[in-house]
Design a protein around this motif. Structure first.
Motif, short mmCIF file in Angstrom:
data_model
loop_
_atom_site.label_atom_id
_atom_site.label_comp_id
_atom_site.label_asym_id
_atom_site.label_seq_id
_atom_site.Cartn_x
_atom_site.Cartn_y
_atom_site.Cartn_z
N ALA A 183 0.83 -1.21 0.00
CA ALA A 183 0.00 0.00 0.00
C ALA A 183 0.86 1.26 0.00
O ALA A 183 0.56 2.23 -0.70
CB ALA A 183 -0.92 -0.01 1.22
N LEU A 184 1.95 1.25 0.77
CA LEU A 184 2.80 2.43 0.89
C LEU A 184 3.55 2.75 -0.40
O LEU A 184 3.68 3.92 -0.78
CB LEU A 184 3.80 2.25 2.04
CG LEU A 184 3.20 2.26 3.45
CD1 LEU A 184 4.25 1.88 4.49
CD2 LEU A 184 2.63 3.65 3.77
N VAL A 185 4.07 1.72 -1.09
CA VAL A 185 4.84 1.97 -2.31
C VAL A 185 3.96 2.05 -3.55
O VAL A 185 4.40 2.52 -4.61
CB VAL A 185 5.92 0.88 -2.51
CG1 VAL A 185 6.87 0.84 -1.33
CG2 VAL A 185 5.29 -0.49 -2.74
N GLY A 186 2.71 1.59 -3.45
CA GLY A 186 1.78 1.72 -4.57
C GLY A 186 1.96 0.69 -5.67
O GLY A 186 1.44 0.88 -6.78
N PHE A 187 2.67 -0.41 -5.40
CA PHE A 187 2.82 -1.45 -6.41
C PHE A 187 1.48 -2.12 -6.68
O PHE A 187 0.63 -2.22 -5.80
CB PHE A 187 3.83 -2.50 -5.96
CG PHE A 187 5.26 -2.11 -6.22
CD1 PHE A 187 5.61 -0.80 -6.46
CD2 PHE A 187 6.26 -3.07 -6.21
CE1 PHE A 187 6.91 -0.43 -6.70
CE2 PHE A 187 7.58 -2.71 -6.45
CZ PHE A 187 7.91 -1.39 -6.69
N GLU A 188 1.32 -2.58 -7.89
CA GLU A 188 0.06 -3.21 -8.29
C GLU A 188 -0.06 -4.61 -7.70
O GLU A 188 0.91 -5.38 -7.68
CB GLU A 188 -0.02 -3.29 -9.82
CG GLU A 188 -1.36 -3.78 -10.33
CD GLU A 188 -1.39 -3.83 -11.84
OE1 GLU A 188 -2.49 -3.85 -12.40
OE2 GLU A 188 -0.30 -3.84 -12.46
N LEU A 272 7.73 -7.94 -13.03
CA LEU A 272 8.48 -8.70 -12.04
C LEU A 272 8.23 -8.17 -10.63
O LEU A 272 8.40 -8.90 -9.65
CB LEU A 272 9.98 -8.64 -12.35
CG LEU A 272 10.44 -9.39 -13.60
CD1 LEU A 272 11.93 -9.16 -13.81
CD2 LEU A 272 10.16 -10.88 -13.49
N ASN A 273 7.86 -6.90 -10.52
CA ASN A 273 7.62 -6.32 -9.20
C ASN A 273 6.46 -6.98 -8.48
O ASN A 273 6.42 -6.99 -7.25
CB ASN A 273 7.35 -4.82 -9.33
CG ASN A 273 8.57 -4.04 -9.77
OD1 ASN A 273 9.70 -4.45 -9.53
ND2 ASN A 273 8.35 -2.91 -10.42
N SER A 276 8.14 -10.14 -6.90
CA SER A 276 9.43 -9.97 -6.22
C SER A 276 9.32 -9.12 -4.96
O SER A 276 10.01 -9.39 -3.97
CB SER A 276 10.46 -9.37 -7.17
OG SER A 276 10.04 -8.12 -7.65
N LEU A 277 8.46 -8.08 -4.95
CA LEU A 277 8.34 -7.25 -3.76
C LEU A 277 7.74 -8.04 -2.61
O LEU A 277 8.21 -7.96 -1.47
CB LEU A 277 7.48 -6.02 -4.05
CG LEU A 277 7.30 -5.08 -2.85
CD1 LEU A 277 8.63 -4.49 -2.43
CD2 LEU A 277 6.31 -3.96 -3.16
N SER A 278 6.69 -8.82 -2.88
CA SER A 278 6.08 -9.62 -1.82
C SER A 278 7.07 -10.65 -1.28
O SER A 278 7.11 -10.91 -0.07
CB SER A 278 4.81 -10.31 -2.32
OG SER A 278 5.11 -11.20 -3.38
N LEU A 279 7.87 -11.24 -2.16
CA LEU A 279 8.88 -12.20 -1.72
C LEU A 279 9.95 -11.52 -0.86
O LEU A 279 10.32 -12.04 0.19
CB LEU A 279 9.53 -12.88 -2.93
CG LEU A 279 8.70 -13.92 -3.67
CD1 LEU A 279 9.44 -14.39 -4.92
CD2 LEU A 279 8.40 -15.11 -2.77
N PHE A 280 10.44 -10.37 -1.31
CA PHE A 280 11.52 -9.70 -0.60
C PHE A 280 11.08 -9.26 0.79
O PHE A 280 11.75 -9.55 1.79
CB PHE A 280 12.01 -8.49 -1.41
CG PHE A 280 13.24 -7.85 -0.86
CD1 PHE A 280 14.49 -8.33 -1.19
CD2 PHE A 280 13.14 -6.76 -0.01
CE1 PHE A 280 15.63 -7.74 -0.68
CE2 PHE A 280 14.29 -6.16 0.50
CZ PHE A 280 15.53 -6.65 0.16
#
Length: 376
Positions: A183-188, A272-273, A276-280
């Motif tokens: 939510a903070l970074v706004g990734f889809e 890829l985001n 990858s973001l949820s994994l990281f």
């Protein structure tokens, strides 16, 4: 042996260690602060749900010189909705517009072709209905709920309900932080995000179970000794597996960081985001929760049991009596020799494995009046 390997061996033997359980209130406070921040981010900004969940259209164009920001402006003017534009490797554009039905997509496609100066026939349009998006979201929630239930059942059978409850709290902690960061970074948020989330929950659970297994072994018949409290043995379990947890986390984070920062950031492969973001974030949060949250919670739960409370009182009374006589009783963090003590069955630590064997009084030591190293 490397310095890290030497450190791991000393931690495993109990020669050195950090008081994780004793300072658990600090870690609880840190986790609460991070969780509140994540919840506030979720409440204020919300999640940027992909069209797979809310329905809409995806327009893919051929190579064009139009910039991403300009294409976003064109798409929003043509559709009347917010648009997400990504640059593709072939120079084309991927334009996502939420809340678009089939009848309106043709007009948007025609307008985009004129603004982007490309042939409308070479713009590919994929439509996702809102009902299909609702089904995907419902299936994702069902999968997460089933996963949680199975985890609790397995841990309650393999270990005990207190460990199952602590592991569940740690998993919810990891989910909340990961969703809050999105939510903070706004990734889809896409189905790839859900896959990544379920993956990191499994990893977090694995790390927690490793510590729980060590704790279960070391606390077997714990009430038959008066040397160490449950919390102190829990500390030994965390310290004994600490280097292993760090190593596995670092090895897992390196390729994920490559996907996130190089693939998604440098190369611009935005899709890829999604995973990858949820994994990281999840891997890092899972490693943290297994060390600083799950096991200290188990110690908190166990220390409330009457028999564990009574054991703690006996141990503290024994240490107070020893201190009054000018003697000292060791804590489980520092290893020492027992050759100068009388063998005492009550003082035998309830620990198994190599550390337990070293903690046992030597059968060849001074006992029952015989000097060390001599035989009759």
């Amino acid at each position: 042996m490397s310095k890290l390997g030497t450190l791991g061996a000393r931690l495993h033997r109990g020669e050195i260690g950090y008081d994780f359980v004793g300072k658990r209130k600090i870690w609880y406070g840190v986790s609460i602060l991070i969780t509140i921040t994540a919840i506030l981010g979720l409440a204020v900004r919300g999640l940027n749900m992909g069209i797979e969940f809310q329905g809409g259209a995806v327009f893919t164009t051929e190579r064009t010189s139009v910039s991403v920001s300009q294409a976003e402006t064109y798409a929003e003017e043509a559709s009347g909705h917010d648009a997400i534009v990504q640059k593709l490797g072939n120079g084309g554009l991927r334009i996502q517009v939420a809340g678009v039905d089939t009848g309106k997509s043709d007009q948007i496609k025609k307008t985009l072709a004129e603004d982007l100066k490309v042939d409308s026939e070479k713009i590919n349009a994929d439509l996702v209905g809102p009902s299909w998006g609702d089904q995907v979201a419902n299936k994702a929630w069902q999968g997460l709920a089933i996963f949680m239930v199975l985890v609790v059942i397995y841990l309650a059978i393999a270990f005990e309900w207190r460990m199952a409850a602590a592991a569940l709290v740690a998993l919810i902690h990891d989910i909340t932080i990961t969703v809050g960061v999105y939510a903070l970074v706004g990734f889809e948020v896409t189905p790839g995000t859900v896959i990544g989330l379920l993956t990191i929950l499994g990893y977090s659970l694995y790390d927690t179970v490793v510590v729980f297994d060590s704790l279960k072994e070391q606390t077997k018949d714990i009430t038959k000794q008066t040397r160490w409290t449950y919390s102190e043995i829990a500390d030994r379990s965390i310290n004994g597996t600490l280097v292993r947890s760090i190593n596995t986390t670092v090895v897992a984070l390196l390729p994920v960081a490559g996907l996130l920062f190089i693939g998604g950031g440098v190369l611009g492969a935005g899709m890829l985001n999604d995973i990858s973001l949820s994994l990281f974030v999840g891997l890092a949060a899972g490693a943290y929760s297994s060390i600083f949250i799950a096991t200290p919670l188990v110690a908190d739960f166990k220390e409330r049991e009457p028999q564990i409370k009574a054991l703690r009182k006996r141990i503290l009374a024994k240490r107070a009596a020893a201190a009054a006589k000018g003697e000292s009783l060791e804590t489980p963090v520092v290893e020492r020799s027992y050759d100068d003590e009388e063998p005492d069955d009550e003082a035998t630590p309830a620990v198994v494995g190599p550390r337990a064997q070293r903690a046992q009084p030597s059968s060849r030591g001074r006992g029952r009046g015989r000097p060390s190293g001599k035989r009759r």
